[in-house]
Structure formats: structure tokens, C-alpha cells
Design an enzyme around this catalytic site. Structure first.
Site, mmCIF file in Angstrom:
data_model
loop_
_atom_site.group_PDB
_atom_site.id
_atom_site.type_symbol
_atom_site.label_atom_id
_atom_site.label_comp_id
_atom_site.label_asym_id
_atom_site.label_seq_id
_atom_site.Cartn_x
_atom_site.Cartn_y
_atom_site.Cartn_z
ATOM 1 N N CYS A 67 0.803 -1.234 0.000
ATOM 2 C CA CYS A 67 0.000 0.000 0.000
ATOM 3 C C CYS A 67 0.833 1.281 0.000
ATOM 4 O O CYS A 67 0.580 2.194 -0.789
ATOM 5 C CB CYS A 67 -0.949 -0.014 1.191
ATOM 6 S SG CYS A 67 -0.148 -0.539 2.706
ATOM 7 N N ARG A 96 2.976 2.864 12.608
ATOM 8 C CA ARG A 96 1.507 2.751 12.738
ATOM 9 C C ARG A 96 1.024 3.883 13.631
ATOM 10 O O ARG A 96 1.563 4.088 14.728
ATOM 11 C CB ARG A 96 1.156 1.404 13.370
ATOM 12 C CG ARG A 96 -0.330 1.156 13.522
ATOM 13 C CD ARG A 96 -1.005 0.687 12.263
ATOM 14 N NE ARG A 96 -0.467 -0.564 11.773
ATOM 15 C CZ ARG A 96 -0.420 -0.887 10.474
ATOM 16 N NH1 ARG A 96 -0.890 -0.069 9.541
ATOM 17 N NH2 ARG A 96 0.090 -2.041 10.090
ATOM 18 N N HIS A 141 -3.059 6.157 4.453
ATOM 19 C CA HIS A 141 -1.653 6.179 4.865
ATOM 20 C C HIS A 141 -1.018 7.495 4.411
ATOM 21 O O HIS A 141 -1.229 7.950 3.277
ATOM 22 C CB HIS A 141 -0.895 5.011 4.241
ATOM 23 C CG HIS A 141 -1.253 3.670 4.823
ATOM 24 N ND1 HIS A 141 -2.105 3.502 5.888
ATOM 25 C CD2 HIS A 141 -0.830 2.415 4.479
ATOM 26 C CE1 HIS A 141 -2.205 2.212 6.176
ATOM 27 N NE2 HIS A 141 -1.446 1.535 5.337
ATOM 28 N N GLN A 191 1.010 5.135 9.076
ATOM 29 C CA GLN A 191 0.035 4.196 8.511
ATOM 30 C C GLN A 191 -1.158 3.970 9.440
ATOM 31 O O GLN A 191 -0.995 3.749 10.643
ATOM 32 C CB GLN A 191 0.741 2.875 8.171
ATOM 33 C CG GLN A 191 1.809 3.094 7.109
ATOM 34 C CD GLN A 191 2.576 1.859 6.681
ATOM 35 O OE1 GLN A 191 3.783 1.911 6.529
ATOM 36 N NE2 GLN A 191 1.909 0.741 6.459
HETATM 37 N N1 HSE Z 1 1.096 -3.253 5.002
HETATM 38 C C1 HSE Z 1 0.046 -2.316 5.165
HETATM 39 C C2 HSE Z 1 -0.084 -1.877 6.595
HETATM 40 C C3 HSE Z 1 -1.229 -2.917 4.698
HETATM 41 O O1 HSE Z 1 0.302 -2.627 7.474
HETATM 42 O O2 HSE Z 1 -0.559 -0.785 6.828
HETATM 43 C C4 HSE Z 1 -1.823 -2.128 3.598
HETATM 44 O O3 HSE Z 1 -2.717 -1.181 4.143
#
Ligand code: HSE
Length: 373
Positions: A137, A271, A278, A164
Site C-alpha cells: 500500500c 503505525r 496512509h 500508517q
Molecule cells: N502493510 C500495510 C499496513 C497494509 O500494514 O498498513 C496495507 O494497508
């Protein structure tokens, strides 16, 4: 003749966003679609616009799968691992379209993002390519945002910090985030509603709660509300997370760049407690010194989804946020400026919906390319 398409993993987060887009774009009328399941064989398939789509077929039944022209799966890597190679061994020559990362490194597959690599996709199809993966993504969103600079071969290196959203970790993570937010709010609700509330008291209560064993046990996980987690996906064992190593590999594979032309990309993926979309902060080393005005022109002329945001406080805080782009195909791009690092360095900040351009939309678009062949 309409192509026979099998759809697997259509109830998960990416799959359901994809199905919603396919319904909206009337794609279902162009194909003969069959819905498969890994857990509810024989149950009723979906009912869409009053049309019933039959009984769910077994997603592990190779004899059913072999009849299909195209398999579209959002079921995840474990499913692909179990089924793809066995199906190919049986001689299946159909097109496999995959949202998971399982086949991205496979030499027989290409990673699709047609606004960026349309010519490479067509060339690969003409050369017999039958396996197509959606990209990671953040990689797809970065290429959509910076595609102009890539296509003009102007980028030497990028350092990217990602922000993210919770939904990138799956639908349960959105639930977890909301529950955590609720618990934190409840813990200080009385105090926060007092006219003479004590901010130190409030901060102390929520911070202690976030660190408490009770809170950790409740979610069996690090809290995300009022927090952030600077590690996404597994440990690659070399100081990088799996998410971080995908950046350079997938970018160069999507652009079909060979050894000497490879763009160097490094990142720290984080995150954060947003729900969807994102965000990414870029430090870009260009191959030459270019005026910012020209950089902006190159960037916004690349594709019709880019929305440039002026690098002013008012425009940025009003428009360059995840909530402004959620559920849309827009790629927001702002904070474009020269960096103090030198005249070949620029910065930029971009945001896109990771469930649309970051996952489902490139798959929907390759499906549309393949059904016209
Ligand atoms: N690898 C991505 C994440 C997933 O962990 O945010 C795609 O949204």
C-alpha cells in the site's frame, strides 16, 4: 464471450472495498463472476442490486478453479501459497490477480499500478505474463504521488517516514483503536467536563492507564490510541521491518528498473492512530537542481488523481489530512519545498486511501485490462 472470473476473499477489508468499487463501476456486468469461499462452501453467495450470485464454491477445489479464466484473490498470502503453485502444476494457464505479497517477489509475476507502469504491464502480457500482484500500500501510494518525478527519471534517493492507519493492520485493529479511545475517555470523563479541570491529572490518568498491565492484557497488544508504533510487519533481521524492505524492492520492480538505474529508498514505517489512509513524509534527492515550480508541474501533470496542496499553514491543515481523502481516489500532495540539505533535495508529504489506490484499485484496473484481451 465474457471471461469466467473467480473472486476469493471478497468479504475481507480489501476484498469488500474492491467489490464495492466493482459494483460502482459496473464491472460485474462485464464478466461471468463466481464467488468462492474458504469456510462457507454451499452457503448463498452475495445478493447485489437484487441479483443473486449463486452458491459459494470451495476456494480450495482445484477442479473448480481450473475452469476459470481469471482468479482474483484478496484472501491473503497463506491461501495463495496453498493454491497458486498446485494450480499452475495442473497446467492452469489463466490470469491470477493477487492482493497479497506472496507472489510479488516471484520472477514470473509483475506488480501492477497502471497509471505508473501501464507500458510495462502491456509488454509483460504480450510476453506471456499471467500473474499480477498488487503492490504494498505505501509503495503504490508513493508511486502515485511521486510518479511524475519517477517517469522523468529525476529521483536518485528517497527517505520516507510513513504514518500508517490502523485499518492497514486489518478490521480488528480499527475496533481495537475505537475501544481503546473509549476506555481512555471514560477514565477521565468526569474530570474533563469540570470547568476547572486539571490537565495534569487527566494526562496522568490516561498515561498510567496506557502503561498498565490491565490495559495491555485487555487487548493483548501495545495500545495504539494516544500512542504510535514505529514497527510494521515482521522483523527482517537486518534492522528493518518487512514493511520497510518492500519500499525499495517493489518500487524498482514496478518501474522495471535494472541494477544501475535503481532508485535507493529507505524508510521507517510507523503505525499511527488514524482510522484509514496512509500518510508519508518524503526527503527526496533529485538527480539535478530543479525549481520548485517545475517540480510541482511535473508532479501534478502525472495523473489526474493528484491534488496539490499549497505549502501554507492554512491550506495544509485544512486539506492535507487523512480525513480529507478517506474513501476517495485522490492523492493529496503538499509540503513541497526545497530542503536545507542542498539544492537537489526537496521534501513532500502525501496521503492516499490505502484501501483504494493502496490495494483494491490497481487490481480492479488490471482485471479490466485483462477482460478486454
Ligand atoms: N502493510 C500495510 C499496513 C497494509 O500494514 O498498513 C496495507 O494497508
Amino acid at each position: 464471450m465474457k471471461k469466467k472470473v473467480g473472486f476469493i476473499g471478497w468479504r475481507g477489508l480489501v476484498g469488500s472495498v474492491l467489490l464495492e468499487r466493482m459494483i460502482f463501476k459496473n464491472d460485474l456486468s462485464k464478466i461471468n463472476i463466481k464467488f468462492f469461499t474458504t469456510s462457507q462452501v454451499g452457503h448463498n453467495g452475495p445478493k447485489i442490486n437484487n441479483k443473486k450470485f449463486g452458491i459459494l464454491e470451495n476456494a480450495y477445489d482445484l477442479h473448480k478453479l481450473i475452469e476459470l479464466d481469471i482468479i482474483l484473490t484478496c484472501q491473503g498470502s497463506t491461501y495463495t501459497e496453498k493454491v497458486y503453485f498446485n494450480l499452475r502444476k495442473l497446467g492452469w494457464k489463466g490470469f491470477w490477480i493477487d492482493a497479497s505479497s506472496c507472489l510479488r517477489t516471484n520472477k514470473n509475476s509483475i506488480i501492477v499500478l497502471d497509471p505508473v507502469n501501464y507500458n510495462f504491464i502491456i509488454e509483460s502480457i504480450n510476453n506471456g505474463c499471467k500473474t499480477f500482484s498488487g503492490g504494498n500500500c505505501t509503495v503504490s501510494l508513493m508511486l502515485m504521488a511521486l510518479g511524475g518525478l519517477f517517469s522523468e527519471n529525476l529521483i536518485k534517493k528517497i527517505f520516507v517516514s510513513t504514518y500508517q492507519a490502523a485499518s492497514g493492520a486489518g478490521s480488528n485493529y480499527i475496533k481495537k483503536l475505537l475501544l481503546e479511545m473509549g476506555i481512555l475517555h471514560n477514565s477521565v470523563e468526569k474530570e474533563i467536563n469540570k470547568n476547572n479541570f486539571s490537565i495534569l491529572k487527566i494526562e496522568n490518568v490516561v498515561s498510567s492507564l496506557l502503561k498498565s498491565k490491565k490495559f495491555l492484557r485487555r487487548f493483548n497488544d501495545v495500545p495504539l490510541a494516544g500512542n504510535l508504533i514505529p514497527w510494521i510487519d515482521n522483523d527482517n533481521g537486518d534492522g528493518n521491518s518487512k514493511e520497510e524492505i518492500k519500499g525499495e524492492f517493489e518500487t524498482n520492480k514496478i518501474l522495471n528498473l535494472k541494477f544501475l538505474d535503481k532508485v535507493i529508498i529507505d524508510s521507517i514505517c510507523v503505525r499511527v492512530s488514524t482510522f484509514r489512509c496512509h500518510s508519508q513524509s518524503f526527503l527526496i534527492e533529485l538527480k539535478k537542481n530543479i525549481f520548485i515550480k517545475e517540480v510541482k508541474e511535473i508532479l501534478c501533470n502525472h495523473n489526474k488523481w493528484i491534488k496539490l496542496i499549497d505549502n501554507t499553514k492554512s491550506d495544509t491543515i485544512a486539506n492535507l489530512t487523512p480525513s480529507m481523502v478517506s474513501g476517495t481516489l485522490k492523492i493529496l500532495l503538499g509540503r513541497i519545498k526545497k530542503s536545507n540539505f542542498g539544492n537537489k533535495y526537496i521534501t513532500a508529504f502525501s496521503i492516499g486511501d490505502q484501501l483504494l489506490w493502496g490495494a483494491s484499485e490497481p487490481l480492479r484496473r488490471i482485471l479490466n485490462i485483462l477482460i478486454k484481451l
